[in-house]
Design an enzyme around this catalytic site. Sequence first.
Site, mmCIF file in Angstrom:
data_model
loop_
_atom_site.group_PDB
_atom_site.id
_atom_site.type_symbol
_atom_site.label_atom_id
_atom_site.label_comp_id
_atom_site.label_asym_id
_atom_site.label_seq_id
_atom_site.Cartn_x
_atom_site.Cartn_y
_atom_site.Cartn_z
ATOM 1 N N SER A 1 3.323 1.640 -3.522
ATOM 2 C CA SER A 1 4.783 1.758 -3.637
ATOM 3 C C SER A 1 5.278 2.924 -2.783
ATOM 4 O O SER A 1 6.116 3.712 -3.234
ATOM 5 C CB SER A 1 5.203 1.945 -5.100
ATOM 6 O OG SER A 1 4.548 3.070 -5.664
ATOM 7 N N CYS A 2 4.769 3.037 -1.566
ATOM 8 C CA CYS A 2 5.210 4.103 -0.662
ATOM 9 C C CYS A 2 6.711 3.980 -0.433
ATOM 10 O O CYS A 2 7.220 2.885 -0.203
ATOM 11 C CB CYS A 2 4.455 4.004 0.666
ATOM 12 S SG CYS A 2 2.679 4.335 0.492
#
Length: 203
Positions: A106-107
């Site tokens: 979930s950058c």
Amino acid sequence: MSEHVNKYTEYEARTKAIETLLYERGLITPAAVDRVVSYYENDVGPMGGAKIVAKAWTDPEYADWLKRDATAAMADMGYAGEQAHEIEAVFNDSSTHHVVVCTLCSCYPWPILGLPPAWYKSMEYRSRVVVDPRGVLKRDFSLDVPDDVDLKVWDSSSERRYVVVPERPEGTEGWSAEELTKLVSRDSMIGVAHALKPEEVVA
């Protein structure tokens, strides 16, 4: 005997477990966690990104800089550091629409968008938006991208994160950058929504 229902997703449950261990070992305190969350929700948040977009809408030279080197252009406005060390800005227009995902985890560019929404971290979004981006935008976000508009999906990573600069809405000629920030939402900077229209802004 009633069946136990877990109210957390897999990722939320893991986060809670790690958080509890850190509390028990005295490595962090609840107050410290609250301060970090409050910082990203209230002090940073999507308003930072909205200011960047509004400046790009009103300053052609800044918009060009943002296209060439978003990391430096954003740092010039005070948005830099961890989670923003390498950012690329992609610009929506009448022929192209961009949407951002992180398929690996979930950058996300926290310093300019604040905390990521739960759906952005979900396995469902991360897998489906790559395979069927037009369908996901329409079904999940009520955003209909016409077939004649090129739809590009950008996969964020720990090395590079992306932010979408939505199209400037019609009817905003003469608006100041401060006024324009009200039209820019977090979702529009991820690419799952358009910028708000002037009539959609609550006075």
